[in-house]
Scaffold this motif. Sequence first.
Motif, PDB file in Angstrom:
ATOM      1  N   LEU A 171       0.800  -1.226   0.000  1.00  0.00           N
ATOM      2  CA  LEU A 171       0.000   0.000   0.000  1.00  0.00           C
ATOM      3  C   LEU A 171       0.831   1.273   0.000  1.00  0.00           C
ATOM      4  O   LEU A 171       0.447   2.279  -0.595  1.00  0.00           O
ATOM      5  N   GLU A 172       1.963   1.253   0.677  1.00  0.00           N
ATOM      6  CA  GLU A 172       2.794   2.460   0.745  1.00  0.00           C
ATOM      7  C   GLU A 172       3.497   2.749  -0.573  1.00  0.00           C
ATOM      8  O   GLU A 172       4.112   3.808  -0.723  1.00  0.00           O
ATOM      9  N   TYR A 173       3.383   1.839  -1.538  1.00  0.00           N
ATOM     10  CA  TYR A 173       4.144   1.977  -2.785  1.00  0.00           C
ATOM     11  C   TYR A 173       3.267   2.221  -4.017  1.00  0.00           C
ATOM     12  O   TYR A 173       3.773   2.720  -5.016  1.00  0.00           O
ATOM     13  N   ILE A 174       1.985   1.884  -3.957  1.00  0.00           N
ATOM     14  CA  ILE A 174       1.202   1.902  -5.198  1.00  0.00           C
ATOM     15  C   ILE A 174       0.437   3.198  -5.419  1.00  0.00           C
ATOM     16  O   ILE A 174       0.028   3.504  -6.533  1.00  0.00           O
ATOM     17  N   GLY A 175       0.220   4.004  -4.355  1.00  0.00           N
ATOM     18  CA  GLY A 175      -0.571   5.222  -4.511  1.00  0.00           C
ATOM     19  C   GLY A 175      -1.990   4.878  -4.933  1.00  0.00           C
ATOM     20  O   GLY A 175      -2.579   3.890  -4.491  1.00  0.00           O
TER      21      GLY A 175
END
Length: 528
Positions: free
Chosen positions: A208-212
């Motif tokens: 989640l912290e990477y996909i936006g």
Amino acid sequence: MTKEQFVVTAAQMRDIEGRIFAAGMPVAALMEKVGRLISDSFARHWQRLQSIIPLSPLFQGGLGGSNVGILAGPGHNGGDALVVARELHFQGYQVWIYQPFAKLKELTSQHLQYAQSLGIPCYQELAELPSCDFLIDGLFGFGLEREITGNIAEAINHFNDWNKPIFSIDLPSGLHTDTGEVLGTAIRANHTFCLGLWKQGLLQEQALEYIGQAELIDFDIPLADIHAILGEVPKIKRITKTTVFDTLSLPLSPTTHKYKSGHLLLISGSKRYAGGAILTGLGARASGVGMLSIAVPESIKPLLISHLPEALIIGCPETETGAISHLQLPPNTDLSSFNAIACGPGLTTDATPIIEQVINSDVPLILDADGLNILAQLGTISTLQKRQNTTILTPHTGEFHRLFPDINYQDRVKAVQTAASQIGAVVLLKGARTVISNPEGVVWINAESTPALARGGSGDVLTGLMGGILARVVNKQVNIEDVVAAAAWWHSQGGILAVKERTELGVDAFTLTQYLIRVLKLSIEDIL
């Protein structure tokens, strides 16, 4: 099923694409189509974002917004990125390409050659890169399994530190397609264009912290090819609005009456945790269940009546600590009188006899909160393997670990599949990406939620809502995991709507209950 519902692993996506290519679709033609779809979507997003740039600290490259850096990898993901570079160049953007790899796939190499012939500058060294307003990440696509190291890891960290908005193609480079695990390092994207079908890793919490913001780019995969690989009933699915309304059976029949709309028994609350019973009851109220009975300790019965006057509040004898000591149902009523039971919020672990009684009943049962804690003490697997009727467990990660201490829940999909199979029940694992599995391993993933729901009492609302839906439809031809999925989606969408009006800090559990019907109304209007 719609394409928004399908979820694939890397191997499945590879097989689906293999069928497309074997049928005669040229790889080059598909790359052209995908690249143009991405460039068109990017342009739309940029036009929308231009108006907010002066208000946002994310955008530090000036207000012109015409400078785009393209990160191109050696494979077909890099080829997609190079098609995007060319299309944006023709649309008037100032484009440059970062391509540090010595060996490229043939088609990708051809696209790079053509981009250079157009005068698009190409760089292999980080130190040479000019500034830009946006980055488009096409370094690695689906199927990456090895850890990223060396100069490529250094480059990814460099781009993350630039603090420029990044759009990733298919999934952020460095994420494992299936698990969402970071393979050494990964691009932190602001937006991800997922190609064709949703990749399982994009729906895992650790991604989640990477996909936006994630967006599906539908490039028209034939349904026959999808079903050939995934089957008519895929094992893993993404919850959508369609799922929910198919389950809720709306609109209601004009001849419906309260005895046809289900009777739910909630067993919840204690003198110490009276709020758990109230919130669970308010969640059930929103479900539209025909009749609602709530068993609580006698001392808090007046409090429940004041909040839920339409419900039958059953005051029960209580222990010295204020927990229910035993159920005291009305005359001529036993547990089989109810269509469903939801049990646990606010009970305390002093209510062990209650949990033993409902587990031994032959009524569809939802266990949450202290119901789960007591179950763990009794022995999860040995206790539930004896139960014949529908059981639903709704743990958060801490409760899941107590219930199933031998199951690694890092891969949440595999974890719930294993747990549900072991106990013959439906398991909902709460979190930023709630995952649901039935005993046969069919999984639903709730891909939309909000951290505003990470507050005490939110889960109590979900239990009541789910219990009411279950009581309404349990005698109809509805899969139980679909009921659980419908409740999870409805609950999270209520939170999302509340955030829009009240911010993430303004959504307490009581407030959430006031948005459940509002979000349903808006969803119905959207469908119509």
